[in-house]
Scaffold this motif. Sequence first.
Motif, PDB file in Angstrom:
ATOM      1  N   GLY A 120     -34.719 -39.001  48.448  1.00  0.00           N
ATOM      2  CA  GLY A 120     -34.654 -37.661  49.018  1.00  0.00           C
ATOM      3  C   GLY A 120     -35.106 -36.585  48.042  1.00  0.00           C
ATOM      4  O   GLY A 120     -34.844 -35.397  48.243  1.00  0.00           O
ATOM      5  N   GLU A 121     -35.783 -36.992  46.968  1.00  0.00           N
ATOM      6  CA  GLU A 121     -36.237 -36.060  45.946  1.00  0.00           C
ATOM      7  C   GLU A 121     -37.759 -36.002  45.903  1.00  0.00           C
ATOM      8  O   GLU A 121     -38.439 -36.949  46.302  1.00  0.00           O
ATOM      9  N   PRO A 122     -38.311 -34.912  45.376  1.00  0.00           N
ATOM     10  CA  PRO A 122     -39.769 -34.845  45.201  1.00  0.00           C
ATOM     11  C   PRO A 122     -40.211 -35.678  43.999  1.00  0.00           C
ATOM     12  O   PRO A 122     -39.378 -36.200  43.247  1.00  0.00           O
ATOM     13  N   VAL A 123     -41.504 -35.795  43.828  1.00  0.00           N
ATOM     14  CA  VAL A 123     -42.073 -36.431  42.650  1.00  0.00           C
ATOM     15  C   VAL A 123     -42.037 -35.411  41.509  1.00  0.00           C
ATOM     16  O   VAL A 123     -42.610 -34.331  41.617  1.00  0.00           O
ATOM     17  N   TYR A 124     -41.343 -35.723  40.418  1.00  0.00           N
ATOM     18  CA  TYR A 124     -41.178 -34.799  39.308  1.00  0.00           C
ATOM     19  C   TYR A 124     -42.175 -35.068  38.185  1.00  0.00           C
ATOM     20  O   TYR A 124     -42.578 -36.217  37.946  1.00  0.00           O
ATOM     21  N   ALA A 125     -42.536 -34.012  37.465  1.00  0.00           N
ATOM     22  CA  ALA A 125     -43.422 -34.118  36.317  1.00  0.00           C
ATOM     23  C   ALA A 125     -43.194 -32.909  35.417  1.00  0.00           C
ATOM     24  O   ALA A 125     -42.525 -31.951  35.810  1.00  0.00           O
ATOM     25  N   GLY A 184     -49.946 -42.762  30.351  1.00  0.00           N
ATOM     26  CA  GLY A 184     -49.954 -41.665  31.319  1.00  0.00           C
ATOM     27  C   GLY A 184     -48.696 -41.515  32.131  1.00  0.00           C
ATOM     28  O   GLY A 184     -48.697 -40.775  33.126  1.00  0.00           O
ATOM     29  N   TYR A 185     -47.601 -42.172  31.725  1.00  0.00           N
ATOM     30  CA  TYR A 185     -46.354 -42.025  32.456  1.00  0.00           C
ATOM     31  C   TYR A 185     -45.560 -40.833  31.892  1.00  0.00           C
ATOM     32  O   TYR A 185     -46.068 -40.036  31.112  1.00  0.00           O
ATOM     33  N   LEU A 186     -44.327 -40.661  32.296  1.00  0.00           N
ATOM     34  CA  LEU A 186     -43.615 -39.404  32.126  1.00  0.00           C
ATOM     35  C   LEU A 186     -43.664 -38.833  30.700  1.00  0.00           C
ATOM     36  O   LEU A 186     -44.021 -37.667  30.504  1.00  0.00           O
ATOM     37  N   ILE A 187     -43.302 -39.634  29.710  1.00  0.00           N
ATOM     38  CA  ILE A 187     -43.252 -39.089  28.354  1.00  0.00           C
ATOM     39  C   ILE A 187     -44.654 -38.760  27.856  1.00  0.00           C
ATOM     40  O   ILE A 187     -44.867 -37.741  27.195  1.00  0.00           O
ATOM     41  N   HIS A 188     -45.620 -39.597  28.201  1.00  0.00           N
ATOM     42  CA  HIS A 188     -47.011 -39.310  27.853  1.00  0.00           C
ATOM     43  C   HIS A 188     -47.467 -38.010  28.532  1.00  0.00           C
ATOM     44  O   HIS A 188     -48.225 -37.218  27.946  1.00  0.00           O
ATOM     45  N   GLN A 189     -46.997 -37.758  29.747  1.00  0.00           N
ATOM     46  CA  GLN A 189     -47.340 -36.529  30.463  1.00  0.00           C
ATOM     47  C   GLN A 189     -46.819 -35.292  29.726  1.00  0.00           C
ATOM     48  O   GLN A 189     -47.479 -34.251  29.703  1.00  0.00           O
ATOM     49  N   TYR A 238     -55.551 -43.743  30.831  1.00  0.00           N
ATOM     50  CA  TYR A 238     -54.936 -44.291  32.037  1.00  0.00           C
ATOM     51  C   TYR A 238     -54.048 -43.244  32.709  1.00  0.00           C
ATOM     52  O   TYR A 238     -53.298 -42.529  32.044  1.00  0.00           O
ATOM     53  N   ASN A 239     -54.164 -43.147  34.010  1.00  0.00           N
ATOM     54  CA  ASN A 239     -53.409 -42.169  34.796  1.00  0.00           C
ATOM     55  C   ASN A 239     -53.761 -40.725  34.429  1.00  0.00           C
ATOM     56  O   ASN A 239     -52.941 -39.814  34.538  1.00  0.00           O
ATOM     57  N   ASP A 240     -55.021 -40.547  33.969  1.00  0.00           N
ATOM     58  CA  ASP A 240     -55.589 -39.209  33.780  1.00  0.00           C
ATOM     59  C   ASP A 240     -54.901 -38.398  32.700  1.00  0.00           C
ATOM     60  O   ASP A 240     -54.600 -37.215  32.891  1.00  0.00           O
ATOM     61  N   VAL A 241     -54.644 -39.020  31.564  1.00  0.00           N
ATOM     62  CA  VAL A 241     -54.240 -38.269  30.384  1.00  0.00           C
ATOM     63  C   VAL A 241     -55.224 -38.596  29.260  1.00  0.00           C
ATOM     64  O   VAL A 241     -55.543 -39.758  29.035  1.00  0.00           O
TER      65      VAL A 241
END
Length: 385
Positions: A120-125, A184-189, A238-241
Amino acid sequence: MPTLFSPLKLGSVTLPNRIGMAAMTRNRALPKKLTATELMVKYYLQRALGGPGIIVNEGTLVARAGTEWPQAPGIWNQEQIDGWKRVIEAVHTTDAKIYCQLWHPGRCSHPDAPEQIATGEPVYAPSAIAARTGEKFRFLPGNPGYVTPTEIEDPMTLIALFKQAAINAKEAGFDGVELHCANGYLIHQFLDVTSNHRTDKWGGSVENRARFGLEALKALIEVFGPDVGVKLSPASAYNDVAMPLEDTIETFNYFISEADKLGASYIALTRYVPFLDLFIDGKSRANHFDVISTFRPVIKNAKYFANGAFTAAEAEEFVAAGKVDAVFFALPWIANPDFAKRVQARLPVDAIPDTTKFYGNLPAEMGYTDTDLELGYTDYPSHGF
């Protein structure tokens, strides 16, 4: 290969050798519950019997929110803890040690993903910036691409998820945890200037962009003490970072130095590999530079692990020369459950495994069923040591 097969003191334990099995997404967890299964117990035991010094399990979600992969395992509830206990008990019948890779994909999810809907939550970044890739949504029709995520208001709420996951991993019996700061996952973001445009204390300067990962690392060390590793991929797009090279070196020099001071057991750096590149308008987004030598001087206390398509002979050369302390291998462990023992016995290593069976979601239109999950997973032969 005497150096590769010498012991290595790592945190509170001593590894029998310097060959590691890297985290690899395999997608065999129980649907919906995302718990480890008996098939996963068999998979990890097969490889533990194959002689690795250390295994890092597949990326393990710290919360239900945030997964681009179907049937990726989690470690946020008791049932998942109990599932991992069975895996760890099997691994610990051998000499191998096993770390749990703690993972949050951040913006690399989709609001239509079943697990995302369930929260029930949005995608966070870190910032409301979409990644420009999205072909990996194997549970969604077509190629919808990533969406613009919701900027997380208080990043400390996400750090609390990592700490609870570490507490759960300790209860399950893992020897340590690895903080997934790569690909490219959360911490890399948070680290990357292209995905983090925040103007508060979590963005802008190198120190601010590194803050989230370092706070997460501190939280894990509070739980596991000296048994916390860090995985980074400075050359990856990877994942656009992918920052400009000058920003990349400055950012990762700082982050690695601070992680080293905090007492990480190891820092694992992945060098450039084509699989982690991203081409936009025909141009490579990745930084092509010598990752391993660039950051060697920064690591003073932690053990230095390398990763990225190494051969066994190359790994021996790097360790013997003091360029790194140990090497993680990935793909060789898939088709060679006894990879380390094969290397030690100088036996041939099989060809690259069947890529169509990496991720478990075998297509029903080709006649596969759920009972075929062992294909390309636990059906590769061992030499019989």
